[in-house]
Design a protein around this motif. Structure first.
Motif: not given
Length: 784
Positions: A252-261, A277-284, A298-303
């Motif tokens: 989503d816009k807040n870089l939150q990963i969805g419940q399904q993956h 989880e937040n994608l930035t927390h996962v990749l940090r 980059f993701i902000e520009q995608l939105y």
């Protein structure tokens, strides 16, 4: 997503209509209840008003009779005044209440509250109200007439009081009867309304309950069927997500990963807690902070709907990115490829679909192919050098390279803890590395040059450090190993090519020098086309030598190297001055003999190519004139020193001496700079002469560099004489070039020249004239 909306609308249309009808039924019942409740409230207010009129009428009649009984009492007495006031107030209130009942309007009661009365439409009730109003209309004028003179002592009130009393007796019973009938009729209407409300409420509640049962029976069953379909679809989705080998998830816009993956995402990312989880927390901590910040932007520009998806995808920072993960065996580095796609809902960007693929094998294969390609290019480069350069030069390069590496390795092994020892170690390593780079650059061995240049960058960074430690030198071991491997590679290639003639790759030391029965004369050095006359600025000659008493000399600025002894003279003829044991010897320039062998021709081409390479990189034009290059038939360390010095001084002449064509033309010079190289020898000495018609040594520029670098303040710097400034020019780390590149700017070249001449116990003479020329004359002794 539009199709999904259509399906959802069709599936729940009946449910929505039913709920709407249900809510409409409840709303209608509530509206009717509220309406009838307001009618009941108004009827109740009418009953209260009727009772209030009756009470007021009784009070009026009572007050009239009281006044009749109290006739003759002082009208100003409190009793009479109270009765009169009450009589007037009650009369006025009866007027107001009757008007409100008749018109069905609102009035304000004694408490200050507004009371709304209903409009009376029932004929019986209306007739009772009219009768009451009629009786009051007969009593009210009599009361009014009496009150007009009741408090006037001059008036006789007995007549009017008697009239009002007689009328009160007549109207009292009639009004009470009418008001009772009025109240009873209103009460009956109110009771009927209440009964109707109860009936409607019972029917409404029954209807609602029945409708609710129908709703439960039909629509809950449909919902269960829909849920079953949803569960089946979810099960199929889960099967797909568990089967695919790539990592799929929504962002989503807040870089939150969805419940399904997808299940593969956990193994690819290396984490079992990803949903929500937040994608930035996962990749940090797994990618660099710079890449992480770029990913967020980059993701902000995608939105951003105004940005084209294809265009922004070209800026994907997570394309084949290295991800650091922790495993049982330790830290593991993998390459992941993130692909981002927009998910739309009614032309709006709702989510970002992310597809993650582990491309480690493909990237490593690409790296391996790239390494093999680089290895092939390097070998082709080496083969080209071997096939086009004299084998003796190649073997000499290999020998020198190994010697440089060995010297650097020995320096690294030597213990050193103090800053002075570490700084001296840094200078020694810098000299050897710079010398190695110069020789490899001359042979166009770019693989050597690239590694050596990278090592020089590390060394220069260490020079700029405030404090050094032994661990700072550890990264240089990798560069040394790479250089040694390259040296061994070129040696093996040379041996393979020359298997039929291995004797070609013999060292210079194995060649017997040409014996001479007597000293030969040095031929006159080649002069530049432009004759340079001595000027008032004086010509500086610097003798840099290593003598037995060198330890007693003072240091130049801050370096531990012994300061050269400098003599300032004016030269009017081409002579070479040497200082030895306190005696000045003038050597005839015709005492050396030139060598014209084919090997000398190869060496000439070697220096010509080297000089032109540097000139091309520096955007300059030069003409290198070489004569009497007598180097190949001498078995002495002086030869290797001479070759190394020539490389450094040729580079120095092109980089620092010769001006760019525009500058040369502006000062009246030919756009092509000239450099002369002469190498002559006697039985005891080897003479190297390099002269250029460039800018000369600018002592003021040296002085300003010292000030800019903060080594001296302006006052101290301007006290330095030419001898001291020349010593600075030859010190380690000092350069007049503003920016370092492959050819210069690190302050090592002249430092190497000084060091090599001192090691060989030779001498260096410098003749320079600002804006005109610079001439280096090196004398190197030949061992017996």
């Amino acid at each position: 997503m539009n199709l999904s909306n259509v399906n959802i609308s069709g599936r729940y249309r009946g449910l929505v209509i039913s709920i709407t009808l249900f809510l409409a039924l409840i709303s209608a019942l509530l509206v009717y209840t509220f309406y009838t409740s307001s009618l009941l409230e108004e009827n109740t207010a009418a009953i209260d008003t009727s009772n209030q009129i009756a009470n007021n009428a009784q009070a009026v009649i009572k007050d009239i009779f009281d006044l009749q009984n109290s006739y003759g009492e002082d009208i100003n007495s409190p009793h009479i005044q109270t009765v009169l006031q009450r009589l007037e107030e009650n009369s006025e209130e009866i007027d107001t209440l009757l008007v409100a009942l008749k018109t069905g309007s609102a009035y304000v009661d004694t408490k200050g509250e507004t009371v709304q009365l209903p409009s009376i439409t029932d004929p019986t009730t209306l007739q009772a109200l009219n009768n009451t109003e009629k009786e009051w209309s007969m009593l009210r004028p009599r009361v009014k007439d009496y009150l007009e003179i009741a408090d006037d002592v001059r008036q006789d009130t007995s007549v009017r009081l008697a009239l009002v009393g007689e009328q009160a007796k007549t109207s009292s019973l009639a009004m009470n009867s009418s008001l009772e009938e009025l109240t009873a009729n209103i009460f009956t209407v109110a009771a009927n309304q209440a009964r109707n409300i109860r009936l409607i409420q019972i029917l409404g509640v029954a209807s609602i309950f029945a409708y609710f049962l129908i709703f439960i029976f039909f629509f809950v069953r449909r919902l269960r069927e829909s849920d079953a379909e949803t569960l089946e679809a979810r099960r199929e989705t889960q099967e797909i997500m568990q089967t695919v080998s790539t990592g799929l998830f929504l962002l989503d816009k807040n870089l939150q990963i969805g419940q399904q993956h997808s299940q593969a995402l956990e193994s690819i990312i290396g984490s079992d807690r990803l949903a929500g989880e937040n994608l930035t927390h996962v990749l940090r901590g797994r990618i660099s902070d710079k890449d992480l910040d770029t990913t967020r932007q980059f993701i902000e520009q995608l939105y951003n709907p105004r940005v084209k998806e294809k265009l922004v995808n070209d800026l994907n920072p997570l394309h084949k990115v290295m991800l650091h993960t922790e495993s049982e065996s330790g830290q593991e580095n993998r390459y992941l490829d993130f692909k981002f796609s927009r998910v739309y809902e009614n032309k709006n960007i709702a989510r970002i679909l992310v597809n993650v693929t582990d491309v480690s094998d493909a990237v490593r294969l690409e790296q391996k192919l790239e390494q093999e390609r680089a290895q092939n290019d390097m070998q082709i480069e080496m083969l080209t050098t071997i096939l086009n350069v004299n084998p003796v030069v190649i073997q000499d390069f290999i020998k020198n390279t190994k010697q440089h590496i060995e010297k650097i390795n020995n320096v690294l092994k030597n213990p050193g803890s103090s800053q002075f020892e570490l700084e001296n170690k840094l200078k020694l390593i810098f000299r050897e590395m710079h010398s190695l780079k110069g020789e490899s650059s001359a042979l166009k061995l770019h693989s050597f040059t690239k590694i050596a240049n990278a090592a020089e960058d590390k060394l220069q960074a260490l020079q700029n450090q405030a404090k050094l430690s032994g661990n700072d030198f550890l990264p240089l071991a990798v560069d040394l190993e790479e250089l040694l491997n390259l040296s061994n590679t070129i040696e093996r290639l040379g041996e393979r090519i020359n298997q039929a003639a291995p004797q070609v790759f013999t060292s210079l030391q194995e060649n017997e020098p040409t014996k001479r029965s007597e000293p030969t004369k040095i031929s006159e050095p080649t002069k530049l086309s432009k004759t340079v006359a001595p000027t008032k600025e004086a010509v500086t000659t610097a003798n840099i030598q290593q003598q037995e008493n060198a330890a007693a000399e003072t240091s130049v600025i801050t370096t531990p190297v012994n300061e050269p002894k400098v003599i300032i003279t004016e030269h009017t003829q081409d002579t070479i001055e040497t200082e030895n044991d306190g005696l000045i010897n003038i050597i005839d320039s015709n005492s050396l003999l030139a060598s014209n062998s084919s090997k000398e021709h190869d060496l000439v081409e070697y220096y010509q190519d080297f000089a032109q390479q540097i000139a091309q990189r520096q955007n300059k034009k030069i003409q290198l004139e070489i004569s009497d290059l007598d180097l190949l038939n001498v078995s002495s360390n002086a030869v290797s020193t001479a070759k190394e010095v020539i490389i450094q001084l040729l580079r120095n002449a092109i980089v620092h001496g010769i001006e760019v064509p525009e500058v040369r033309q502006a000062v009246g010079k030919d756009e092509t700079g000239k450099i002369c190289l002469n190498v002559n020898r006697t039985d005891k000495c080897l003479f190297v002469i390099i002269e250029d018609d460039g800018a000369g040594i600018d002592y003021e520029k040296i002085r300003q560099k010292l000030i800019d670098a903060g080594k001296y303040d302006a006052e101290t710097a301007y006290k330095l004489n030419q001898k001291q400034l020349l010593g600075v020019l030859f010190s380690s780390g000092f350069t007049t070039k503003s920016q370092a590149d492959e050819d210069g700017g690190r302050g090592v070249g002249l430092d190497i020249v000084k060091d090599r001449i001192q090691e060989s116990k030779g001498q260096l003479n410098i003749k320079s004239q600002l804006g005109e020329m610079t001439k280096f004359v090196i004398t190197l002794p030949i061992e017996s």
